[in-house]
Design an enzyme around this catalytic site. Structure first.
Site, short mmCIF file in Angstrom:
data_model
loop_
_atom_site.label_atom_id
_atom_site.label_comp_id
_atom_site.label_asym_id
_atom_site.label_seq_id
_atom_site.Cartn_x
_atom_site.Cartn_y
_atom_site.Cartn_z
N ARG A 15 57.65 -17.35 37.05
CA ARG A 15 59.05 -17.41 36.65
C ARG A 15 59.95 -17.25 37.86
NH1 ARG A 15 60.45 -13.88 31.38
NH2 ARG A 15 58.38 -14.62 30.81
N SER A 103 61.79 -18.78 28.85
CA SER A 103 61.76 -17.81 27.75
C SER A 103 63.18 -17.33 27.43
CB SER A 103 60.83 -16.65 28.10
OG SER A 103 60.68 -15.79 27.01
N HIS A 104 63.44 -16.03 27.57
CA HIS A 104 64.76 -15.49 27.23
C HIS A 104 65.56 -15.16 28.49
CE1 HIS A 104 61.95 -12.18 27.79
NE2 HIS A 104 62.97 -11.49 28.22
N LYS A 113 54.07 -20.86 31.46
CA LYS A 113 53.06 -20.05 30.76
C LYS A 113 51.83 -20.94 30.67
CE LYS A 113 56.36 -17.30 28.10
NZ LYS A 113 56.99 -17.05 26.78
N ASP A 237 63.90 -16.59 19.98
CA ASP A 237 64.25 -16.54 21.40
C ASP A 237 64.26 -17.96 21.96
OD1 ASP A 237 61.51 -17.04 21.62
OD2 ASP A 237 61.28 -15.75 23.38
N ASP A 239 62.36 -19.87 23.73
CA ASP A 239 61.23 -20.81 23.63
C ASP A 239 60.46 -20.69 22.32
OD1 ASP A 239 60.02 -18.37 24.37
OD2 ASP A 239 58.39 -19.36 25.42
N ASP A 241 58.81 -18.22 20.79
CA ASP A 241 57.59 -17.45 20.55
C ASP A 241 57.88 -16.02 20.06
OD1 ASP A 241 58.37 -16.27 22.94
OD2 ASP A 241 56.62 -16.90 24.09
N ARG A 242 59.19 -15.69 19.91
CA ARG A 242 59.54 -14.36 19.39
C ARG A 242 60.56 -14.48 18.27
NH1 ARG A 242 61.94 -10.65 22.96
NH2 ARG A 242 62.89 -12.34 24.14
N HIS A 324 56.78 -10.52 20.08
CA HIS A 324 55.60 -11.41 20.04
C HIS A 324 54.65 -10.92 18.94
CE1 HIS A 324 56.34 -13.51 23.90
NE2 HIS A 324 56.80 -12.36 24.33
#
Length: 457
Positions: A15, A103-104, A113, A237, A239, A241-242, A324
């Site tokens: 990242r 992501s966030h 990832k 979020d 992407d 995934d949350r 997650h």
């Protein structure tokens, strides 16, 4: 190529800041390193998906170029939520994939990832990609690039398995993240009526930051629940995934309490199963899991670390305080905010009052995640100093990930983040007075270990 910036190789992903620490040239090099590693592991093809960030298309092209230069094929599935990229690795039988996502993180960030042969890369495996780039340790070949869309297959796979007992009206906030191009269709086809917020994918995130773990980012959901007859609010979020969950009256149901509901449901079909949760979760979780016939397993924070533990134990379910959730029972064991929301609605639809079910879950007085900002390398030093101290009233200490001090009536946690140079804190207690006392004990310890820090509590 020029040497890649060391700080972008994080504990469980890559990242960095676009065009500064993370450039197109760097991503191409990472692609060739990843392709070389895939070849060494006997892999043949890697799926690439990307979130809605503005740098995504250029990075996807550079990554594909690097991977194919190592002789590995690429299947590009376009702009999709990270869990759809994970799903594609199963669906297309590659067992390897990369999600290009920030992501966030703020809009000027992006990252990768990575999964190879069913294993999420983390720790030394990520450092080894950097080593390959520095040493020019690359395989050479000519892989092919193909394009396909797996979103419909993903939706169909979920709808074949999950059924609602009654239709629900919900607020759905995609936060202009990539979930917006799939979640509304999935939930409508599941049988939900939607109040949609910010479904348009926009890498500038013009409405609010796509991080449902921060209460301020759920204000739009709370307002929409007030002004409509929707029963419940879900937020994703950046992407996908949350998941964030809000009740009709605006109460945020944090992921450790969501996990209670999922644990009770899963354990009804998998009696005696292990339920994994991270060190940030409520102390109400372990007794709840035992009460429902399961075995609680506390573990490190970090999606890759939890996935590795899930694989090792064969547990049917795991969850993290960050949002997650990992369903192995009836699903694949990767973190998936869209699927988590579907499983939540499946449970809640069995009751005429969804909110009563959520609000009845055991609760405690707690803080959200608090952060002390420091310089690179300093958070681990501070946590090590705290681990050397004795705390007033300490009943038990857990050091699997930082320091969690258990008291008779609550806990305090300090751990070093694996993604940014911060110390992550969390406090929980039976009542407000106990919370204040535990925070005071930690305040004193932190000030003694590292004088002059500005504390967020």
């Amino acid at each position: 190529m020029t040497q890649p910036a060391a700080e972008i190789f994080k504990a469980y992903d890559i990242r960095g800041i676009v065009d500064k620490s993370l450039t197109v040239e760097t991503v191409r090099g990472i692609g060739q390193a990843l392709g070389s590693e895939a070849l060494a592991r006997g892999q043949k093809a890697i799926v690439i998906g990307r979130d809605g960030r503005l740098s995504g298309p250029a990075f996807a092209a550079a990554l594909a170029e690097g991977i194919t230069a190592a002789g590995i094929d690429v299947i590009d599935i376009g702009c999709v939520a990270t869990p759809i990229t994970y799903f594609a690795a199963y669906h297309l039988d590659t067992h390897s994939c990369v999600s290009i996502t920030g992501s966030h993180n703020p809009p000027d960030y992006n990252g990768l990832k990575m999964v190879l042969g069913g294993q999420t890369l983390y720790g030394n495996m990520i450092q080894d990609l950097r080593r390959r780039i520095i040493e020019n340790d690359f395989a050479h070949g000519a892989g092919k690039i193909s394009h396909t869309d797996v979103r419909q297959a993903y939706i169909e796979r979920i709808l074949a398995d999950v059924k609602l007992a009654r239709p629900l009206k919900i607020v759905l906030d995609s936060g202009n993240g990539v979930a917006g191009n799939t979640a509304p269709e999935l939930y409508k086809r599941l049988g939900c009526e939607l109040v949609e917020l910010f479904s348009e994918v926009d890498g500038n995130f013009p409405n609010h930051h796509p991080d449902p773990s921060k209460p301020e980012n759920l204000e739009d959901v709370i307002a929409a629940l007030k002004s409509s007859d929707a029963e419940l609010g879900l937020a994703f979020d950046g992407d996908g995934d949350r998941l964030g969950v809000v009740t009709k009256d605006g109460e945020i149901i944090y992921p450790d309490r969501q996990l209670m509901l999922f644990a009770a449901d899963v354990l009804s079909r998998v009696p005696g199963g292990q339920i994994i949760y991270d060190v940030k979760c409520t102390r109400n979780l372990a007794p709840w899991i035992r009460q429902h016939g399961g075995e609680p397993v506390m573990w490190n924070t970090g999606h890759a670390l939890v996935k590795a533990k899930l694989k090792e134990t064969g547990a049917p379910l795991a969850g993290e305080m960050s949002g997650h959730m990992f369903f192995k029972e009836r699903w694949y064991g990767f973190d998936d905010g869209l699927y988590t929301g579907v499983r939540l609605l499946e449970i809640l639809s069995r009751s005429p009052d969804a909110n009563a079910i959520l609000k009845a879950l055991p609760n405690a007085v707690s803080t959200p995640e608090l952060n002390i900002k420091m310089q690179e390398g300093e958070p681990a030093q501070l946590v090590a100093k705290l681990q050397a101290l004795k705390f007033d009233g300490e009943a038990e200490r857990i050091t699997i990930d930082g320091l969690r001090v258990e008291f008779a009536d609550g806990f305090g946690l300090a751990r070093s983040s694996n993604t940014t140079p911060v110390v992550v804190l969390r406090f929980e207690a039976d009542n407000a007075a106990a919370l204040e006392r535990i925070q005071a004990v930690f305040r004193e310890a932190i000030s003694a270990a590292w004088p002059g820090l500005t504390l967020p509590f």
